[in-house]
Design a protein around this motif. Structure first.
Motif, mmCIF file in Angstrom:
data_model
loop_
_atom_site.group_PDB
_atom_site.id
_atom_site.type_symbol
_atom_site.label_atom_id
_atom_site.label_comp_id
_atom_site.label_asym_id
_atom_site.label_seq_id
_atom_site.Cartn_x
_atom_site.Cartn_y
_atom_site.Cartn_z
ATOM 1 N N TYR A 1 -3.363 -1.954 3.525
ATOM 2 C CA TYR A 1 -2.323 -2.195 4.530
ATOM 3 C C TYR A 1 -1.150 -1.250 4.269
ATOM 4 O O TYR A 1 -0.829 -0.954 3.127
ATOM 5 N N PRO A 2 -0.493 -0.792 5.334
ATOM 6 C CA PRO A 2 0.700 0.039 5.145
ATOM 7 C C PRO A 2 1.872 -0.814 4.678
ATOM 8 O O PRO A 2 1.794 -2.038 4.651
ATOM 9 N N ALA A 3 2.955 -0.129 4.327
ATOM 10 C CA ALA A 3 4.172 -0.853 3.936
ATOM 11 C C ALA A 3 4.631 -1.745 5.088
ATOM 12 O O ALA A 3 4.526 -1.378 6.258
ATOM 13 N N GLU A 4 5.100 -2.927 4.753
ATOM 14 C CA GLU A 4 5.484 -3.898 5.781
ATOM 15 C C GLU A 4 6.513 -3.342 6.764
ATOM 16 O O GLU A 4 6.506 -3.681 7.938
ATOM 17 N N MET B 1 6.508 -0.583 8.096
ATOM 18 C CA MET B 1 5.850 0.262 9.097
ATOM 19 C C MET B 1 5.035 -0.538 10.093
ATOM 20 O O MET B 1 4.465 0.007 11.027
ATOM 21 N N VAL B 2 4.958 -1.832 9.901
ATOM 22 C CA VAL B 2 4.089 -2.669 10.721
ATOM 23 C C VAL B 2 4.916 -3.369 11.794
ATOM 24 O O VAL B 2 5.845 -4.110 11.492
ATOM 25 N N GLY C 1 -2.325 -4.754 10.663
ATOM 26 C CA GLY C 1 -2.013 -4.083 9.407
ATOM 27 C C GLY C 1 -3.186 -3.427 8.725
ATOM 28 O O GLY C 1 -3.006 -2.508 7.929
ATOM 29 N N GLU D 1 -5.722 -0.893 7.874
ATOM 30 C CA GLU D 1 -5.872 0.514 8.247
ATOM 31 C C GLU D 1 -6.950 1.230 7.463
ATOM 32 O O GLU D 1 -7.470 2.248 7.921
ATOM 33 N N TRP D 2 -7.267 0.746 6.295
ATOM 34 C CA TRP D 2 -8.291 1.414 5.501
ATOM 35 C C TRP D 2 -8.924 0.412 4.552
ATOM 36 O O TRP D 2 -8.429 -0.696 4.325
ATOM 37 N N THR E 1 -10.990 6.210 0.011
ATOM 38 C CA THR E 1 -10.238 5.478 1.022
ATOM 39 C C THR E 1 -10.909 5.727 2.363
ATOM 40 O O THR E 1 -11.034 6.875 2.794
ATOM 41 N N GLN F 1 -8.532 9.164 11.047
ATOM 42 C CA GLN F 1 -7.688 7.980 10.956
ATOM 43 C C GLN F 1 -6.669 7.970 12.093
ATOM 44 O O GLN F 1 -6.148 9.021 12.475
ATOM 45 N N PRO G 1 -3.169 6.312 12.534
ATOM 46 C CA PRO G 1 -2.133 5.527 11.849
ATOM 47 C C PRO G 1 -1.402 4.603 12.822
ATOM 48 O O PRO G 1 -1.435 4.797 14.037
#
Length: 396
Positions: free
Chosen positions: A255-258, A260-261, A267, A269-270, A277, A361, A363
């Motif tokens: 999950y990306p940093a919160e 960024m969501v 959330g 993403e990978w 990854t 990907q 993003p």
């Protein structure tokens, strides 16, 4: 400006229509189709077009069907095939893009078992001979023995029909129930499965589903890396093979940093698998990084493997996938790079893409970027087009 107000309002309405599509409030079929056409064109233009020598397709082709037998082959033949692949040809791993769901009684073992408990039960010496010969006639037992303690990955399919059956056995989920609690992820959800016989599933190193995600135009562009069944999560055949190659690392959702969501975004993403990854989309699917048209990997007829017609070292250290290009076995797909494409090669492309880290990907900021670009460009055009001359409008 007043004389242009109707056209400006109409332009703004069209912009809002496109923004709603981009923001996923609804989908407009013709726009999605245009997006797909552009994506497919980019894919064809940028594909490597080279042969990947690490992965080979062991093909159940027309030649194999003529020389060996009609499919499915007896399991003693499959056991002999597995022994040859590992003992003689020294492959690294083999995955099966086929299912072994029914028992094999072609040796006559079923009738022999019946005789042992009925007509011939009292015949002197029969039971001793029966116990001695039975293992040689147990084709399923021979195959289970051949794949045991070897890097063999079985394939199975998931079924989405309401009355879908649960046939044979599938592996334990790669991620348990509750892993994604509280996250709104649009996993592909399935109602049943067609797996492999339990002894095979227990003997194999791993197993994965081979269900692609077919878009509304019938084209295969993605495969669910993890799919949901009965609340738990199951990996694809390609991911199962890569994990087996890497020594069975855990699958860790990424999950990306919160910060960024945005609100309502799932959330995910990978997927983190050991050193790799793997980018995934909102359905936990990966875009297939097609190398080129069909035959982007080396194909070897299984008839040549079984008949020892391959040179020594031809398969040493290779990643092998057993699948079929025979038209009668119906494993052909429509893809962006070819309208008739062997399904087994889809898995080969994904394995290569994971190892090369070449899976595309998307993003999370892309959704916001699309909406902002449409808003700025669309509003500007909506105001400019009505007041400019035709030539200047075209230039703008």
């Amino acid at each position: 400006m007043k004389q242009h107000i109707v056209r400006i309002v109409l332009g703004l309405a069209i912009v809002l229509l496109f923004i709603g599509h981009a923001a996923r409030f609804y989908q407009i079929g013709i726009i999605t189709q245009l997006d797909n056409i552009i994506y497919d064109t980019r894919l064809r233009v940028t594909r490597p077009g080279t042969l990947d020598d690490r992965i080979v397709i062991l093909d159940i082709d027309e030649k194999s069907l003529q020389e060996v037998a009609r499919w499915p082959w007896p399991r003693d033949v499959m056991a002999r095939l597995v022994d040859k692949l590992f003992d003689k040809y020294q492959i690294a791993i083999v995955g099966f893009d086929v299912v072994f769901a029914e028992a094999d009684f072609s040796s006559g073992i079923k009738r022999l078992d019946e005789l042992a408990v009925k007509e011939l039960k009292q015949i002197p010496g029969f039971l001793e001979t029966y116990e001695r010969l039975r293992p040689q006639l147990d084709n399923d037992g021979l195959f289970a023995k051949a794949i045991k303690d070897r890097p063999v990955v079985l394939g199975y399919y998931l079924n989405s029909e309401k009355d879908a059956k649960r046939i044979a056995a599938i592996p334990e989920p790669v991620l348990p129930k509750g892993t994604f609690a509280g996250r709104n992820i649009a996993f592909t959800t399935w109602m049943g499965y067609g797996g492999n016989l339990a002894p095979f599933q227990q003997a194999a190193s791993n197993a994965g589903h081979f269900n692609p995600l077919v878009d509304f135009d019938g084209v295969v562009r993605r495969v669910p890396m993890i799919a949901e069944y009965d609340g738990a999560y199951y990996e694809s055949l390609s991911l199962a093979m890569v994990r087996t190659l890497l020594g069975f690392p855990k699958v860790e959702p990424g999950y990306p940093a919160e910060r960024m969501v945005h609100k309502g975004y799932s959330g995910l993403e990978w997927l983190k698998v050991g050193p790799l990854t793997i980018p995934v989309d909102e359905t936990a699917s990966a875009l297939i990084p097609y190398r080129g048209g069909k035959f982007s990997f080396r194909y070897i007829s299984l008839a040549d493997v079984l008949s020892d017609r391959l040179p020594a070292g031809a398969l040493k250290g290779k990643i092998a996938l057993v699948g079929t290009t025979a038209p009668g076995l119906l494993d052909l797909r429509s893809t962006p790079v070819d309208s008739v494409y062997p399904g087994v090669e889809v898995h080969a492309n994904l394995i290569a893409g994971m190892l090369d880290r070449s899976i595309k990907q998307k993003p999370p900021f892309m959704l916001g970027a699309e909406v902002v670009l449409l808003l700025i460009g669309g509003v500007a055009l909506a105001f400019l087009m009505p007041i400019l001359s035709p030539l200047r409008s075209v230039m703008v």
